[in-house]
Design a protein around this motif. Structure first.
Motif, PDB file in Angstrom:
ATOM      1  N   ASP A  86       0.804  -1.219   0.000  1.00  0.00           N
ATOM      2  CA  ASP A  86       0.000   0.000   0.000  1.00  0.00           C
ATOM      3  C   ASP A  86       0.841   1.275   0.000  1.00  0.00           C
ATOM      4  N   LEU A  87       2.166   1.142   0.115  1.00  0.00           N
ATOM      5  CA  LEU A  87       3.055   2.295  -0.016  1.00  0.00           C
ATOM      6  C   LEU A  87       3.744   2.326  -1.377  1.00  0.00           C
ATOM      7  N   ALA A  88       3.290   1.474  -2.297  1.00  0.00           N
ATOM      8  CA  ALA A  88       3.868   1.444  -3.638  1.00  0.00           C
ATOM      9  C   ALA A  88       3.516   2.710  -4.409  1.00  0.00           C
ATOM     10  N   GLU A  89       4.243   2.919  -5.492  1.00  0.00           N
ATOM     11  CA  GLU A  89       3.991   4.055  -6.366  1.00  0.00           C
ATOM     12  C   GLU A  89       2.567   4.014  -6.906  1.00  0.00           C
ATOM     13  N   VAL A  90       2.076   5.165  -7.328  1.00  0.00           N
ATOM     14  CA  VAL A  90       0.766   5.243  -7.974  1.00  0.00           C
ATOM     15  C   VAL A  90       0.765   4.326  -9.203  1.00  0.00           C
ATOM     16  N   ASP A  91      -0.341   3.624  -9.388  1.00  0.00           N
ATOM     17  CA  ASP A  91      -0.522   2.865 -10.624  1.00  0.00           C
ATOM     18  C   ASP A  91      -1.040   3.847 -11.671  1.00  0.00           C
ATOM     19  N   TYR A  92      -0.143   4.329 -12.501  1.00  0.00           N
ATOM     20  CA  TYR A  92      -0.512   5.328 -13.501  1.00  0.00           C
ATOM     21  C   TYR A  92      -1.145   4.705 -14.742  1.00  0.00           C
ATOM     22  N   GLY A  93      -1.320   3.406 -14.750  1.00  0.00           N
ATOM     23  CA  GLY A  93      -2.022   2.751 -15.845  1.00  0.00           C
ATOM     24  C   GLY A  93      -1.418   3.074 -17.199  1.00  0.00           C
ATOM     25  N   GLY A  94      -2.239   3.576 -18.111  1.00  0.00           N
ATOM     26  CA  GLY A  94      -1.810   3.878 -19.467  1.00  0.00           C
ATOM     27  C   GLY A  94      -0.814   5.015 -19.571  1.00  0.00           C
ATOM     28  N   TRP A  95      -0.615   5.751 -18.489  1.00  0.00           N
ATOM     29  CA  TRP A  95       0.390   6.816 -18.500  1.00  0.00           C
ATOM     30  C   TRP A  95       1.789   6.277 -18.198  1.00  0.00           C
ATOM     31  N   THR A  96       1.864   5.077 -17.693  1.00  0.00           N
ATOM     32  CA  THR A  96       3.151   4.518 -17.281  1.00  0.00           C
ATOM     33  C   THR A  96       4.110   4.400 -18.467  1.00  0.00           C
ATOM     34  N   GLY A  97       5.331   4.895 -18.254  1.00  0.00           N
ATOM     35  CA  GLY A  97       6.359   4.788 -19.269  1.00  0.00           C
ATOM     36  C   GLY A  97       6.310   5.849 -20.351  1.00  0.00           C
ATOM     37  N   GLY A 124      -5.720   2.655 -14.515  1.00  0.00           N
ATOM     38  CA  GLY A 124      -4.899   2.712 -13.318  1.00  0.00           C
ATOM     39  C   GLY A 124      -5.711   3.153 -12.106  1.00  0.00           C
ATOM     40  N   GLU A 125      -5.051   3.816 -11.177  1.00  0.00           N
ATOM     41  CA  GLU A 125      -5.673   4.244  -9.923  1.00  0.00           C
ATOM     42  C   GLU A 125      -6.176   5.674  -9.994  1.00  0.00           C
ATOM     43  N   GLY A 126      -7.069   6.002  -9.075  1.00  0.00           N
ATOM     44  CA  GLY A 126      -7.416   7.381  -8.811  1.00  0.00           C
ATOM     45  C   GLY A 126      -6.554   7.890  -7.670  1.00  0.00           C
ATOM     46  N   LEU A 127      -6.198   9.173  -7.693  1.00  0.00           N
ATOM     47  CA  LEU A 127      -5.353   9.720  -6.633  1.00  0.00           C
ATOM     48  C   LEU A 127      -6.054   9.693  -5.279  1.00  0.00           C
ATOM     49  N   ALA A 128      -7.380   9.802  -5.267  1.00  0.00           N
ATOM     50  CA  ALA A 128      -8.103   9.687  -3.996  1.00  0.00           C
ATOM     51  C   ALA A 128      -7.939   8.291  -3.407  1.00  0.00           C
ATOM     52  N   ASP A 129      -7.927   7.282  -4.267  1.00  0.00           N
ATOM     53  CA  ASP A 129      -7.722   5.907  -3.800  1.00  0.00           C
ATOM     54  C   ASP A 129      -6.292   5.711  -3.296  1.00  0.00           C
ATOM     55  N   VAL A 130      -5.342   6.358  -3.952  1.00  0.00           N
ATOM     56  CA  VAL A 130      -3.952   6.286  -3.505  1.00  0.00           C
ATOM     57  C   VAL A 130      -3.830   6.857  -2.093  1.00  0.00           C
ATOM     58  N   GLY A 160       6.858  10.072  -4.400  1.00  0.00           N
ATOM     59  CA  GLY A 160       6.479  11.468  -4.271  1.00  0.00           C
ATOM     60  C   GLY A 160       4.999  11.726  -4.057  1.00  0.00           C
ATOM     61  N   ASP A 161       4.141  11.273  -4.980  1.00  0.00           N
ATOM     62  CA  ASP A 161       2.716  11.550  -4.847  1.00  0.00           C
ATOM     63  C   ASP A 161       2.107  10.834  -3.643  1.00  0.00           C
ATOM     64  N   VAL A 162       2.635   9.670  -3.323  1.00  0.00           N
ATOM     65  CA  VAL A 162       2.139   8.924  -2.165  1.00  0.00           C
ATOM     66  C   VAL A 162       2.437   9.703  -0.880  1.00  0.00           C
ATOM     67  N   ILE A 163       3.668  10.171  -0.741  1.00  0.00           N
ATOM     68  CA  ILE A 163       4.057  10.926   0.452  1.00  0.00           C
ATOM     69  C   ILE A 163       3.300  12.248   0.531  1.00  0.00           C
ATOM     70  N   LYS A 164       3.136  12.921  -0.592  1.00  0.00           N
ATOM     71  CA  LYS A 164       2.389  14.183  -0.598  1.00  0.00           C
ATOM     72  C   LYS A 164       0.952  13.974  -0.123  1.00  0.00           C
ATOM     73  N   SER A 165       0.355  12.862  -0.506  1.00  0.00           N
ATOM     74  CA  SER A 165      -1.025  12.603  -0.086  1.00  0.00           C
ATOM     75  C   SER A 165      -1.103  12.335   1.414  1.00  0.00           C
ATOM     76  N   ILE A 166      -0.076  11.697   1.976  1.00  0.00           N
ATOM     77  CA  ILE A 166      -0.033  11.439   3.419  1.00  0.00           C
ATOM     78  C   ILE A 166       0.139  12.749   4.181  1.00  0.00           C
TER      79      ILE A 166
END
Length: 245
Positions: A86-97, A124-130, A160-166
């Motif tokens: 649950d501390l993994a990077e955001v799943d950016y789905g089709g944006w990945t890479g 991928g994920e929503g940032l609210a879910d992250v 980065g985005d995970v920590i910012k959300s916390i």
């Protein structure tokens, strides 16, 4: 109950202009490895108090905490290394890479910047879910490693985005304001979770560190020991300064 939030060191993706996400094979670059080595001295006097090193499962986080774990002792006597999905990077789905320069033209880019709570990455994920998964994990882990007396200090290495959300949650800020928070590679942010509320002590620190200690009990009926100090902290007992350099 204090968590030291550590963003991984600079990675090969950070300098390539590509959104790495959860792509395999993304490692620290030379600067990132130097940042990981420097983490040991930056934590200074606090090394002996660390109760656990928690991290995202991605390679760049494992590489970031490796020197810290080595400095904390052998496998038999060092604090545990705990891998938390649950501390993994955001799943950016089709944006990945994809190159960041290319993503700037996507309509979703403005949503990510201006209303991230509504942003859901394609496949991928929503940032609210992250934020929900990350905050839940941090609070649950803090109950484990904070200790019964609330003096426990532990490290959580994430992205980065995970920590910012916390941090946004700890500040009582809406997720839509989280883009105002800056979290650089290898930066440290410190949050103390008290019985009444979180306290944000440090954000985006890239140098030496000051970690809070529990405020001593008080007999003053007008100032509960866990309340915020009106006028600001006095510095008398709120933190133990790291060694100066």
């Amino acid at each position: 109950m204090t968590v030291i939030l550590l963003r991984h060191g600079r990675s090969t993706a950070n300098t390539s202009g590509v959104l790495a996400g959860r792509s395999p094979g993304v490692h620290l670059d030379d600067r990132g490895r130097a940042q990981a080595d420097d983490l040991v001295s930056r934590l200074g006097d606090h090394l002996g108090g660390i109760k656990a090193v928690v991290r995202s499962p991605l390679d760049r986080c494992a590489e970031t905490v490796a020197p810290l774990l080595a400095a904390l002792g052998t496998n038999g006597d060092r604090p545990p290394e705990v891998v938390v999905d649950d501390l993994a990077e955001v799943d950016y789905g089709g944006w990945t890479g994809r190159p960041i320069s290319e993503l700037l033209a996507e309509p979703l880019w403005k949503v990510v910047q201006q209303q991230p709570s509504a942003a859901v990455f394609p496949d991928g994920e929503g940032l609210a879910d992250v934020q929900a998964r990350a905050v839940r994990a941090i609070r649950e882990l803090d109950r484990v490693y904070g200790g019964p007396d609330g003096s426990g200090v532990w490290v959580a290495c994430s992205h980065g985005d995970v920590i910012k959300s916390i941090i946004a949650d700890a500040m009582g800020s809406h997720l839509d304001a989280f883009q105002r928070i800056v979290v650089e590679p290898a930066s440290i942010s410190v949050i103390r979770y008290s019985s009444s509320r979180p306290y944000v002590h440090t954000v985006n620190n890239t140098q030496k560190l000051s970690v809070p200690t529990p405020r001593p009990p008080t007999d003053d009926a007008q100032q509960a020991s866990d309340d915020a100090v009106v006028g600001g902290e006095t510095g008398a007992a709120a933190t133990i300064p790291a060694t100066s350099g």
